[in-house]
Scaffold this motif. Sequence first.
Motif, PDB file in Angstrom:
ATOM      1  N   ALA A  27      51.821 -47.247  86.856  1.00  0.00           N
ATOM      2  CA  ALA A  27      52.361 -46.679  85.624  1.00  0.00           C
ATOM      3  C   ALA A  27      53.132 -45.405  85.957  1.00  0.00           C
ATOM      4  O   ALA A  27      52.708 -44.603  86.784  1.00  0.00           O
ATOM      5  N   VAL A  28      54.288 -45.225  85.291  1.00  0.00           N
ATOM      6  CA  VAL A  28      55.162 -44.098  85.608  1.00  0.00           C
ATOM      7  C   VAL A  28      55.546 -43.348  84.327  1.00  0.00           C
ATOM      8  O   VAL A  28      55.906 -43.969  83.320  1.00  0.00           O
ATOM      9  N   GLY A  29      55.481 -42.017  84.377  1.00  0.00           N
ATOM     10  CA  GLY A  29      55.961 -41.189  83.279  1.00  0.00           C
ATOM     11  C   GLY A  29      55.010 -41.125  82.106  1.00  0.00           C
ATOM     12  O   GLY A  29      53.802 -40.939  82.279  1.00  0.00           O
ATOM     13  N   GLU A  30      55.555 -41.292  80.891  1.00  0.00           N
ATOM     14  CA  GLU A  30      54.762 -41.249  79.668  1.00  0.00           C
ATOM     15  C   GLU A  30      54.784 -42.619  78.992  1.00  0.00           C
ATOM     16  O   GLU A  30      55.688 -43.427  79.215  1.00  0.00           O
ATOM     17  N   ARG A  31      53.803 -42.851  78.156  1.00  0.00           N
ATOM     18  CA  ARG A  31      53.738 -44.099  77.409  1.00  0.00           C
ATOM     19  C   ARG A  31      54.431 -43.903  76.062  1.00  0.00           C
ATOM     20  O   ARG A  31      54.077 -43.013  75.285  1.00  0.00           O
ATOM     21  N   ALA A  45      58.616 -42.180  70.177  1.00  0.00           N
ATOM     22  CA  ALA A  45      57.360 -41.429  70.138  1.00  0.00           C
ATOM     23  C   ALA A  45      56.465 -41.724  71.335  1.00  0.00           C
ATOM     24  O   ALA A  45      56.399 -42.857  71.819  1.00  0.00           O
ATOM     25  N   VAL A  46      55.761 -40.702  71.802  1.00  0.00           N
ATOM     26  CA  VAL A  46      54.734 -40.865  72.832  1.00  0.00           C
ATOM     27  C   VAL A  46      53.452 -41.297  72.146  1.00  0.00           C
ATOM     28  O   VAL A  46      53.087 -40.759  71.095  1.00  0.00           O
ATOM     29  N   CYS A  56      53.518 -46.009  67.410  1.00  0.00           N
ATOM     30  CA  CYS A  56      53.285 -44.805  66.623  1.00  0.00           C
ATOM     31  C   CYS A  56      52.865 -45.239  65.220  1.00  0.00           C
ATOM     32  O   CYS A  56      52.961 -46.423  64.859  1.00  0.00           O
ATOM     33  N   ALA A  57      52.412 -44.300  64.409  1.00  0.00           N
ATOM     34  CA  ALA A  57      51.885 -44.634  63.081  1.00  0.00           C
ATOM     35  C   ALA A  57      52.932 -45.317  62.205  1.00  0.00           C
ATOM     36  O   ALA A  57      52.636 -46.286  61.486  1.00  0.00           O
ATOM     37  N   GLU A  58      54.186 -44.849  62.247  1.00  0.00           N
ATOM     38  CA  GLU A  58      55.223 -45.410  61.398  1.00  0.00           C
ATOM     39  C   GLU A  58      55.582 -46.836  61.817  1.00  0.00           C
ATOM     40  O   GLU A  58      55.706 -47.736  60.970  1.00  0.00           O
ATOM     41  N   THR A 259      51.395 -51.795  77.402  1.00  0.00           N
ATOM     42  CA  THR A 259      52.637 -51.794  76.635  1.00  0.00           C
ATOM     43  C   THR A 259      53.124 -50.366  76.437  1.00  0.00           C
ATOM     44  O   THR A 259      52.342 -49.458  76.160  1.00  0.00           O
ATOM     45  N   GLY A 260      54.420 -50.169  76.588  1.00  0.00           N
ATOM     46  CA  GLY A 260      55.003 -48.841  76.404  1.00  0.00           C
ATOM     47  C   GLY A 260      55.108 -48.027  77.672  1.00  0.00           C
ATOM     48  O   GLY A 260      55.720 -46.955  77.672  1.00  0.00           O
TER      49      GLY A 260
END
Length: 300
Positions: A27-31, A45-46, A56-58, A259-260
């Motif tokens: 895994a690389v970076g942010e999700r 969104a993270v 994300c919630a939306e 995922t992400g």
Amino acid sequence: MPELGWSRGGDRRVSVLAYGAGLGFRAVGERHCVGARGNVCPLGAVVPGRSTGGRCAECARLDRAHSVAADTMADDPRTYRVYLAWFGPGMVKVGITGEERGAARLREQGAVAFSWLGRGPLMAARRTEEVLRAALGVPDRIPYAKKRAVRGQLPGAEERAGAVAELYARAAELEGRGWPESLERLPLEVVDQVGVFGLDLDPAPGRSVRESAPAPVRSVRELVDGGVVAGRLVAAAGPDLHLAVADGGVVVLDTRLITGWDLTAVTRATEVTEVPEVTGSDVRVPLIDIGGGGVQGGLF
């Protein structure tokens, strides 16, 4: 065979996973949020590492707003099927799925065995589902943790089929008592998915239970930047990949947790240099070292 889909921008691919073969990624970076209904998240969104939704919630709200489960598609003209699913001793449920999807929904949920019960319009299928849940006292969902706990030691094919047949008989007795006339009852036909999931075959002669794929003893709690999952695939049920570890145990990776993430391939044991952080039966992945076994196929 199980498949793992992935994408980069508009490039979408599917990798077929083979039991016994190696599997590895970092895994690389942010999700980031995976968006909703095929659309990219407008916020980029993270999302938290432990979220199994990956949204994300939306975007989660938008995705659910157009789902059958949210009862927002009452005019859906498609034919639906009602199913009876068995996940292990004492774990059964009733559900519905679009007829054109076949048994895909049952594979997604990790149903060890199942039978169709009926087919008809969406609202008739939904009504039957509700009637059966109330009358049979079965839940609308079963936590994945409970499903995982029993996969290592399943009863034989005859017992599995018997459990589904018993549930079918109880459900059929309710026909005419709240069961919509527009729902056509389908005959009992038990489908066993133990072989599909790689959870072993029928019991050996003279034995009521045979050792299945090794029982999972740990599960991945979340991925982190630089975290590596590398190992040998021994089973796959629903979103779960069962991966053999170096100490002889099995770790379960819920693929909804990946995922992400941006992922890169890991194919050499020398790339695995850290030690996993373990809390109870959970693993937070700065690393899982699962060792060798087989050659990685088309992933990445």
